[in-house]
Design a protein around this motif. Sequence first.
Motif, PDB file in Angstrom:
ATOM      1  N   LEU A 293       0.831  -1.215   0.000  1.00  0.00           N
ATOM      2  CA  LEU A 293       0.000   0.000   0.000  1.00  0.00           C
ATOM      3  C   LEU A 293       0.865   1.264   0.000  1.00  0.00           C
ATOM      4  O   LEU A 293       0.634   2.193  -0.784  1.00  0.00           O
TER       5      LEU A 293
ATOM      6  N   GLY B 252      -6.735   2.458   0.497  1.00  0.00           N
ATOM      7  CA  GLY B 252      -6.136   2.298   1.819  1.00  0.00           C
ATOM      8  C   GLY B 252      -6.720   3.251   2.839  1.00  0.00           C
ATOM      9  O   GLY B 252      -6.013   3.973   3.537  1.00  0.00           O
ATOM     10  N   ALA B 253      -8.054   3.231   2.927  1.00  0.00           N
ATOM     11  CA  ALA B 253      -8.768   4.218   3.739  1.00  0.00           C
ATOM     12  C   ALA B 253      -8.356   4.224   5.212  1.00  0.00           C
ATOM     13  O   ALA B 253      -8.342   5.272   5.846  1.00  0.00           O
ATOM     14  N   CYS B 254      -8.004   3.077   5.770  1.00  0.00           N
ATOM     15  CA  CYS B 254      -7.697   3.059   7.206  1.00  0.00           C
ATOM     16  C   CYS B 254      -6.191   3.109   7.454  1.00  0.00           C
ATOM     17  O   CYS B 254      -5.732   2.937   8.579  1.00  0.00           O
ATOM     18  N   GLU B 255      -5.424   3.324   6.395  1.00  0.00           N
ATOM     19  CA  GLU B 255      -3.972   3.441   6.491  1.00  0.00           C
ATOM     20  C   GLU B 255      -3.299   2.276   7.200  1.00  0.00           C
ATOM     21  O   GLU B 255      -2.418   2.450   8.027  1.00  0.00           O
ATOM     22  N   GLY B 256      -3.786   1.093   6.916  1.00  0.00           N
ATOM     23  CA  GLY B 256      -3.088  -0.093   7.378  1.00  0.00           C
ATOM     24  C   GLY B 256      -3.504  -0.609   8.732  1.00  0.00           C
ATOM     25  O   GLY B 256      -2.818  -1.443   9.310  1.00  0.00           O
TER      26      GLY B 256
ATOM     27  N   LEU C  22      -6.164  -2.416   9.361  1.00  0.00           N
ATOM     28  CA  LEU C  22      -7.066  -3.555   9.190  1.00  0.00           C
ATOM     29  C   LEU C  22      -8.505  -3.221   9.548  1.00  0.00           C
ATOM     30  O   LEU C  22      -9.182  -4.004  10.204  1.00  0.00           O
ATOM     31  N   ALA C  23      -8.945  -2.039   9.127  1.00  0.00           N
ATOM     32  CA  ALA C  23     -10.322  -1.644   9.403  1.00  0.00           C
ATOM     33  C   ALA C  23     -11.070  -1.310   8.115  1.00  0.00           C
ATOM     34  O   ALA C  23     -12.105  -0.665   8.160  1.00  0.00           O
ATOM     35  N   CYS C  24     -10.528  -1.726   6.990  1.00  0.00           N
ATOM     36  CA  CYS C  24     -11.238  -1.513   5.728  1.00  0.00           C
ATOM     37  C   CYS C  24     -10.790  -2.613   4.779  1.00  0.00           C
ATOM     38  O   CYS C  24     -10.018  -3.475   5.159  1.00  0.00           O
TER      39      CYS C  24
ATOM     40  N   CYS D 284      -7.606  -1.547   0.435  1.00  0.00           N
ATOM     41  CA  CYS D 284      -6.244  -1.746  -0.047  1.00  0.00           C
ATOM     42  C   CYS D 284      -6.099  -3.120  -0.698  1.00  0.00           C
ATOM     43  O   CYS D 284      -5.003  -3.598  -0.928  1.00  0.00           O
TER      44      CYS D 284
ATOM     45  N   LEU E 134      -4.627  -8.089   1.384  1.00  0.00           N
ATOM     46  CA  LEU E 134      -4.702  -6.657   1.690  1.00  0.00           C
ATOM     47  C   LEU E 134      -3.302  -6.057   1.513  1.00  0.00           C
ATOM     48  O   LEU E 134      -2.333  -6.519   2.127  1.00  0.00           O
TER      49      LEU E 134
ATOM     50  N   CYS F 194      -1.911  -3.454   2.563  1.00  0.00           N
ATOM     51  CA  CYS F 194      -1.219  -2.861   3.714  1.00  0.00           C
ATOM     52  C   CYS F 194      -0.561  -3.927   4.576  1.00  0.00           C
ATOM     53  O   CYS F 194       0.228  -3.613   5.461  1.00  0.00           O
TER      54      CYS F 194
HETATM   55  S1  FES Z   1      -5.630   0.073   4.453  1.00  0.00           S
HETATM   56 FE1  FES Z   1      -7.379  -0.570   5.538  1.00  0.00          FE
HETATM   57  S2  FES Z   1      -7.035  -2.676   5.752  1.00  0.00           S
HETATM   58 FE2  FES Z   1      -5.383  -2.052   4.555  1.00  0.00          FE
END
Ligand code: FES
Length: 108
Positions: free
Chosen positions: A25, A37-41, A43-45, A48, A83, A85
């Motif tokens: 990501l 990559g809405a939650c920037e890594g 693991l809440a979306c 990515c 994913l 990220c």
């Molecule tokens: S950026 Fe949200 S889970 Fe990877």
Amino acid sequence: MPKMTFVERDGTRREVEAPLGLSVLEIAHKHGVDIEGACEGSLACSTCHVIVDASWFPKLETPTEDEEDMLDLAFDLQETSRLGCQLIMTDKLDGLVVKLPAGSRNAG
Ligand code: FES
């Protein structure tokens, strides 16, 4: 410097430099590749989501249960989906190829 390739939605292949320790990501963002990559890594979306080239998929670390849960929500889920990220560049992954999914859905 390791390299990796992003295959864009229209089939264009973009080979980019992939610094060790960065996630797929982060590498995408560095090079303006269109992965959200809405939650920037954290693991809440599932925005990515990338589809890993079948020959590379077995070389990746096994996904955690949290990643699996999030992936289940991803749009255009495929057998080699991961994913972005959670994929961290290592020497072993030099040359990695991933494809962008047809679209993404923000699981909120
Ligand atoms: S950026 Fe949200 S889970 Fe990877």
